[in-house]
Design a protein around this motif. Sequence first.
Motif, short mmCIF file in Angstrom:
data_model
loop_
_atom_site.label_atom_id
_atom_site.label_comp_id
_atom_site.label_asym_id
_atom_site.label_seq_id
_atom_site.Cartn_x
_atom_site.Cartn_y
_atom_site.Cartn_z
N LEU A 12 0.83 -1.21 0.00
CA LEU A 12 0.00 0.00 0.00
C LEU A 12 0.86 1.26 0.00
O LEU A 12 0.58 2.23 -0.73
N GLU A 13 1.90 1.27 0.81
CA GLU A 13 2.77 2.44 0.87
C GLU A 13 3.46 2.68 -0.47
O GLU A 13 3.65 3.83 -0.88
N ASP A 14 3.82 1.60 -1.17
CA ASP A 14 4.47 1.74 -2.47
C ASP A 14 3.49 2.18 -3.56
O ASP A 14 3.92 2.63 -4.63
N ALA A 15 2.19 2.05 -3.30
CA ALA A 15 1.18 2.45 -4.29
C ALA A 15 0.26 3.49 -3.68
O ALA A 15 -0.97 3.41 -3.77
N ARG A 16 0.86 4.52 -3.07
CA ARG A 16 0.07 5.52 -2.36
C ARG A 16 -0.89 6.27 -3.27
O ARG A 16 -2.05 6.49 -2.92
N GLU A 17 -0.44 6.66 -4.44
CA GLU A 17 -1.31 7.45 -5.32
C GLU A 17 -2.54 6.65 -5.77
O GLU A 17 -3.67 7.16 -5.68
N PRO A 18 -2.37 5.39 -6.27
CA PRO A 18 -3.57 4.61 -6.60
C PRO A 18 -4.48 4.39 -5.38
O PRO A 18 -5.71 4.40 -5.52
N PHE A 19 -3.88 4.23 -4.20
CA PHE A 19 -4.67 4.04 -2.99
C PHE A 19 -5.53 5.27 -2.71
O PHE A 19 -6.73 5.16 -2.44
N GLU A 20 -4.94 6.47 -2.79
CA GLU A 20 -5.70 7.69 -2.52
C GLU A 20 -6.81 7.89 -3.55
O GLU A 20 -7.91 8.33 -3.21
N ARG A 21 -6.52 7.55 -4.80
CA ARG A 21 -7.56 7.67 -5.83
C ARG A 21 -8.73 6.74 -5.55
O ARG A 21 -9.90 7.12 -5.70
N LEU A 22 -8.42 5.53 -5.13
CA LEU A 22 -9.47 4.55 -4.86
C LEU A 22 -10.30 4.96 -3.65
O LEU A 22 -11.54 4.87 -3.68
N VAL A 23 -9.65 5.44 -2.60
CA VAL A 23 -10.39 5.90 -1.42
C VAL A 23 -11.31 7.05 -1.79
O VAL A 23 -12.49 7.08 -1.39
N GLN A 24 -10.82 8.01 -2.58
CA GLN A 24 -11.65 9.15 -2.94
C GLN A 24 -12.84 8.74 -3.81
O GLN A 24 -13.95 9.27 -3.65
N ALA A 25 -12.61 7.79 -4.71
CA ALA A 25 -13.72 7.32 -5.55
C ALA A 25 -14.80 6.65 -4.70
O ALA A 25 -16.00 6.81 -4.95
#
Length: 696
Positions: free
Chosen positions: A638-651
């Motif tokens: 998750l830490e290595d994929a922070r940007e995709p994680f934030e996008r998914l949470v916002q969606a």
Amino acid sequence: MDTTTTTIATSTATNTTETTTETITIDHRTETHPAHTLLSNRVALRQQVLDITAKTLKTELFGLDTLIDRLIDSVRAWYLLPEVIDRPVIVCLWGLTGTGKTQLVRRLAQLLGFYDRFLEVQMDGFSNSTHGATRDSIASMLASSSVVEGEPGILLLDEFQRFRTRDRKGNDVAVKRYQDVWALLSDGRLSPPMDALDRIELEQAYHQYEAMQTQVDKANDEADEDSDAADRPLKKPRQKSPFHLSAFDARDLQHALKLSEPITQIMRWTPEQVQERLEHFRNDPSRWGTDHSKLLILVTGNLDEMYQGVARRVQDCDTDADVFHRFTERLSTIDVKEALAKRFRPEQVARLGNQHLVFPSLNRHAYERLIADACSKQVEAVRGALDLDITLTPAVLAALYQNAVFPVQGTRPVFSTVHAVLGPSLGSAAVWAMQQLTQAGMTNQRSQCALELDMSDDGKQLVMRLQGNGGASLIAERSIALHLEIDKLRQRAQPDFRALLAVHEAGHGLVYALLNHCAPTDVRINVASFEGGYASYAPRVAESRRMARDEICVTLAGRAAELWVFGEDAVTTGAEEDLSSATRHAARYHRHWAMGDRLSRTDVTHDVEQHVNTDVECSNPAIEATLQAEIARARQLLEDAREPFERLVQALLDNGFVDAKQFAAVTGLDLPARNDALEPWNAAWQRFAANDRRAA
């Protein structure tokens, strides 16, 4: 008759009540056509009827095209050439509730022209309103029906799963009703009910004895009382009944002896007449038994065991229908027989044959067609009454889908929801439109006006737009509240709770995508079925060691996301089920699958025949170490994929869900693998075999 005419009404579209009629006529005049020509013509005629039947069924029952084709193929020989059938044709239809099994059978009987030779039996044993001893048999029900012995007919054995002869522990269950069904399924030939005949004969003998005893007693009483007869008042003579048999006995006799006389006439037979008929029957073996070898027997039922827990998710209105459909469409005859073996004895399972049609749960497209068709019928009724064009926008249909579909429950909730939600709203809209036309002095111009029903932007109200000049001008607009209970349940109003759910479920969904290179089936935080959210994945038929550890990692990823975003003191109890599942999987990893340091199967047992390693405590540290390693791996992913994680949470915060089609676009990840992809075992084998040949 010289000709036979078959008429079938076929639906021309799925969203209209209009029908067309096809009439098929075949000439049977024997003086102008030889026998082989008549047979050829009849087969050609019936083939046309089968083709039209299949076409009609597909327009009336959505999502069942493949099953309809299989059913038509299964009955083809029976329908085209019944002369060659020497034992019943048995076709079993299994599926979840509300998938159209019974409706399909009834409609098939109608379209093939067999509804006057059709018998439906509810195999729960309590739904057929029968009384009397032999009414507990299929034979008696066939005898009472319009199905003629020795001729083609259709028998529906509905709710067959309730007729179980084994309990959940595998013990035999004493079943009194319909025991002759197994003989019927075997060869269609039923033995005569000799026990019923013996009972009737015994009752007649008893009645004769009573009658003779009564005459003797009467004679004795008259001799004793002659001296004072003049002093006693005259008694009115008792009226003697003209009937010697009860209605039930007469009916049983009629069925057993295959009598043509009506029941009321048989009731008048004297004991001597009954005895004469019984002796004549017993002396004529050619009349024994009943031949139903030309029956088409259609067995329908729900086999919950076959659906591995899916059938129990009756409250689930959030999981997309396609998810359940993809799982249930994989089921086969092998799954059916395995489920039947839990309810019936092996020889009974064998008598059900191998023609098993498994109904998958309906997919999303089928539900959408069903909703559109149900809405169209309601709209047509109002349109015909008011001469006013009415249209529903796709937003209205989508809202009905979100609030009507419980995938495991089939069609029934859809019809009830459309009726309950759309019916009153449509009526209110029509009344309002007529009032507006009256006020505008346009009552005589209704045919030029249109009423459009749409959803408001917030999805909470129904917007009514009355338009004139073919929709070019707006006459009036109004919004009314629309009661959509499921939508209200899905709303997670608290920002803190929504954030918690979004972070937790995004952790699951993203780690799954990163490890498997494909999107999860669905990630949701707007859930009506329970307080929480979920991420779902496609099931796999096998797991490698790597895949097993990945599954543990994905299961712990929700807790890993909470630790990363909220910190140790703010993690929640929401991971309890995840922890239980991950621990169970890790325990099997070490104890059952021999994927850790131990090779032996480790388990707890008190059975001397269970040859396992019972030293379970030694594997506990390995299980905990695996769990700790996998939650650390999940957090690092998750830490290595922070940007995709934030996008998914916002969606998830914005829309409440992200499905498989949206996942790659939302996260920006390249996800090329199939959802059900396995370890590349075949490629490894090819490499192994090639290396072996080179070495040789």
